[in-house]
Structure formats: C-alpha cells, structure tokens
Design a protein around this motif. Structure first.
Motif, short mmCIF file in Angstrom:
data_model
loop_
_atom_site.label_atom_id
_atom_site.label_comp_id
_atom_site.label_asym_id
_atom_site.label_seq_id
_atom_site.Cartn_x
_atom_site.Cartn_y
_atom_site.Cartn_z
N ALA A 1 2.68 -6.52 16.02
CA ALA A 1 3.84 -7.04 15.27
C ALA A 1 4.40 -5.93 14.40
O ALA A 1 3.83 -4.83 14.30
CB ALA A 1 3.43 -8.25 14.43
N THR A 2 5.51 -6.21 13.77
CA THR A 2 6.20 -5.26 12.90
C THR A 2 6.02 -5.66 11.44
O THR A 2 6.14 -6.84 11.10
CB THR A 2 7.71 -5.21 13.24
N ALA A 3 5.74 -4.71 10.58
CA ALA A 3 5.57 -4.96 9.14
C ALA A 3 6.77 -4.40 8.38
O ALA A 3 7.14 -3.24 8.57
CB ALA A 3 4.28 -4.32 8.63
N ILE A 4 7.37 -5.25 7.54
CA ILE A 4 8.59 -4.88 6.81
C ILE A 4 8.40 -5.20 5.33
O ILE A 4 7.94 -6.29 4.97
CB ILE A 4 9.80 -5.67 7.34
N ALA A 5 8.76 -4.25 4.48
CA ALA A 5 8.67 -4.48 3.03
C ALA A 5 9.75 -5.47 2.61
O ALA A 5 10.94 -5.25 2.84
CB ALA A 5 8.83 -3.16 2.28
N ALA A 6 9.34 -6.58 2.00
CA ALA A 6 10.29 -7.60 1.54
C ALA A 6 10.85 -7.26 0.17
O ALA A 6 11.83 -7.86 -0.28
CB ALA A 6 9.61 -8.97 1.50
N GLU A 7 10.23 -6.31 -0.50
CA GLU A 7 10.67 -5.81 -1.80
C GLU A 7 10.06 -4.44 -1.98
O GLU A 7 9.26 -4.01 -1.14
CB GLU A 7 10.22 -6.77 -2.91
N PRO A 8 10.44 -3.68 -3.03
CA PRO A 8 9.81 -2.37 -3.22
C PRO A 8 8.29 -2.51 -3.22
O PRO A 8 7.73 -3.34 -3.94
CB PRO A 8 10.34 -1.93 -4.58
N THR A 9 7.63 -1.72 -2.39
CA THR A 9 6.20 -1.91 -2.13
C THR A 9 5.44 -0.59 -2.17
O THR A 9 5.96 0.44 -1.74
CB THR A 9 6.01 -2.57 -0.74
N ARG A 10 4.24 -0.65 -2.69
CA ARG A 10 3.36 0.52 -2.72
C ARG A 10 2.07 0.17 -1.99
O ARG A 10 1.49 -0.91 -2.20
CB ARG A 10 3.06 0.92 -4.16
N CYS A 11 1.62 1.06 -1.13
CA CYS A 11 0.42 0.82 -0.32
C CYS A 11 -0.56 1.98 -0.43
O CYS A 11 -0.17 3.12 -0.63
CB CYS A 11 0.78 0.66 1.16
N ALA A 12 -1.84 1.63 -0.28
CA ALA A 12 -2.88 2.63 -0.03
C ALA A 12 -3.13 2.61 1.46
O ALA A 12 -3.35 1.55 2.05
CB ALA A 12 -4.14 2.29 -0.80
N LEU A 13 -3.09 3.77 2.09
CA LEU A 13 -3.32 3.87 3.54
C LEU A 13 -4.61 4.65 3.79
O LEU A 13 -4.77 5.78 3.33
CB LEU A 13 -2.14 4.57 4.21
N PHE A 14 -5.52 4.02 4.53
CA PHE A 14 -6.81 4.64 4.87
C PHE A 14 -6.83 4.93 6.37
O PHE A 14 -6.70 4.01 7.18
CB PHE A 14 -7.97 3.71 4.52
N THR A 15 -6.97 6.18 6.73
CA THR A 15 -7.05 6.54 8.14
C THR A 15 -8.41 6.14 8.69
O THR A 15 -9.37 5.91 7.93
CB THR A 15 -6.83 8.04 8.34
N LEU A 16 -8.52 6.07 10.01
CA LEU A 16 -9.79 5.70 10.63
C LEU A 16 -10.91 6.70 10.31
O LEU A 16 -12.04 6.29 9.99
CB LEU A 16 -9.62 5.55 12.14
N PRO A 17 -10.65 8.03 10.36
CA PRO A 17 -11.71 8.97 9.97
C PRO A 17 -12.20 8.76 8.54
O PRO A 17 -13.41 8.86 8.27
CB PRO A 17 -11.05 10.34 10.14
N ALA A 18 -11.28 8.44 7.62
CA ALA A 18 -11.68 8.21 6.23
C ALA A 18 -12.56 6.98 6.11
O ALA A 18 -13.57 6.98 5.39
CB ALA A 18 -10.44 8.06 5.35
N LEU A 19 -12.20 5.91 6.84
CA LEU A 19 -13.00 4.69 6.80
C LEU A 19 -14.38 4.90 7.43
O LEU A 19 -15.39 4.40 6.93
CB LEU A 19 -12.27 3.56 7.51
N ARG A 20 -14.42 5.64 8.52
CA ARG A 20 -15.72 5.92 9.17
C ARG A 20 -16.64 6.69 8.24
O ARG A 20 -17.85 6.42 8.17
CB ARG A 20 -15.48 6.70 10.46
N ALA A 21 -16.08 7.65 7.53
CA ALA A 21 -16.89 8.42 6.59
C ALA A 21 -17.43 7.53 5.48
O ALA A 21 -18.60 7.65 5.09
CB ALA A 21 -16.05 9.56 6.01
N ALA A 22 -16.58 6.62 4.98
CA ALA A 22 -17.01 5.71 3.91
C ALA A 22 -18.05 4.72 4.41
O ALA A 22 -19.02 4.41 3.71
CB ALA A 22 -15.80 4.97 3.35
#
Length: 222
Positions: free
Chosen positions: A92-113
């Motif tokens: 599906a498609t994700a759309i900001a409904a208002e000004p939005t701030r996100c934390a993005l974790f890549t797969l390598p970062a999650l695997r390390a954690a």
C-alpha cells in the motif's frame, strides 16, 4: 540519529531497557514530511521500518475514487514492518495527512540491534501481531456494518462546538470515503439521507448540526 527521549515515550519502546533504545536511536534516520507527502508507494522496495514521532500518516490502497484507507498511524504508530521482514514490496501507499516526523530504521540497523538484545526481536514480533489484529478487526467492522452505521459513528466521534451541536467533518468527502472504505458518491448520498431523516442539518462548508440525538451505530447493522 534520533534523540533517545523522542523514542522512550512511544509505545514500541516503552518496555525496552534504555540502553537498547539508545542503541536503536543511534541507528535511526530522522525524516520529516510535509502534508500530502508520500512516505512510500505501493509496489516499491521497502526502505526500512518507520516509527511516527509526530504527525499522522494514512496508509491507502487503490487509485482515484476507489482508494480506501487500510489504517491510520499517529505518534507511536509504525509502518513497513511486514514487507521489510516478509520480503516483497510495499502492499500500500503511505501518505502524510499532516506535517509528520518519522524515525526510519533500516534492516541492517534492526538486525544489529536484535543481535545485541533479544528484547528488540520481541518488540518487533509484538508490533507485527498488533498489526495483524488491527487489520482483522477493521475488516470485520467493514464487512458487518453498513456505510451509514460507520458514518454515524464517525459523526458522533467528532468534537461538538457549543450549544448549537455543530460538528465539522474535518476532511473532504473524498477523504472521508477513503476512511470508511467506500466512494465519495456513497458518502454524499448517506449524508443527504441523514439530513432527510432529520438526524443532522447541513450548516455548509462540511459542517453539520445534530438536530436530534443520533441513534447508536449498533442499531444500523447491515
């Protein structure tokens, strides 16, 4: 990098040890989106796991008037975990409904954690389980209740202004149709029907007044 304090107060991280959250925060990308900006498109390759820090994101499927909302995420909500771990592309498609701030974790970062602390793996499993349960409940709601019932429930949940009992849709009829899993023409028809029944009165500009106490949405089962 995301400040640790921006994560620890959010539901995905509140039960994790602070040192684990600190590790995750150090691997996160800080991304902001304007209203109507696209976080990701259906069919695109997953970029990572999104956590909403501020704002609101709508996840939609379909095109044009047949577009409908699968789920909406507020601060603490997450996006993209299913295709990230199951493989494939975004469904599906994700759309900001208002000004939005996100934390993005890549797969390598999650695997390390995850390798560092199993609590991260358990947290991600819980998010996947909550996502599945939420989608099943939403599917059940749409299959068991009429559009009018869902519309009445939406109207009753809107903030009422003053003694006039005036409410605002807070969005276009098209956006409301997407939320209710239908098309704009049906929403327009159902709003006219509620007006004709004397339940609401149009005040113009997407605003309505409750003329009488609307019946419970449960009495409008399909």
């Amino acid at each position: 990098m995301i400040p640790v304090d921006a994560l620890v107060r959010l539901s995905p991280f509140e039960d994790l040890p602070r040192d684990v959250v600190t590790t995750l925060a150090g691997h996160a990308l800080d991304i902001t989106y304007d209203t109507n900006a696209v976080l990701f498109l259906a069919g695109s390759v997953p970029r990572g796991w999104y956590v909403i820090l501020h704002g609101k994101v709508r996840v939609v499927r379909g095109r044009g008037p047949r577009q409908h909302v699968i789920h909406t995420e507020l601060p603490g909500g997450t996006l993209g975990e299913v295709p990230l771990f199951a493989g494939g592309t975004y469904p599906a498609t994700a759309i900001a409904a208002e000004p939005t701030r996100c934390a993005l974790f890549t797969l390598p970062a999650l695997r390390a954690a995850m390798a560092e602390n199993e609590a991260v793996s358990l947290m991600l499993l819980r998010r996947l389980a909550l996502r599945t349960r939420g989608l099943v409940e939403r599917l059940d709601d749409r299959s068991s209740r009429s559009v009018q019932a869902r519309l009445i429930e939406f109207l009753l949940a809107r903030p009422v202004a003053g003694a006039s009992r005036t409410i605002s849709l807070g969005m276009t009829q098209q956006a409301l149709a997407e939320e209710l899993g239908t098309v704009r023409e049906v929403v327009s028809r159902e709003l006219r029907s509620l007006c004709q029944k004397g339940l609401i009165v149009s005040a113009g500009g997407g605003r309505y007044r409750f003329k009488t106490v609307a019946p419970s949405a449960k009495s409008h089962r399909a």
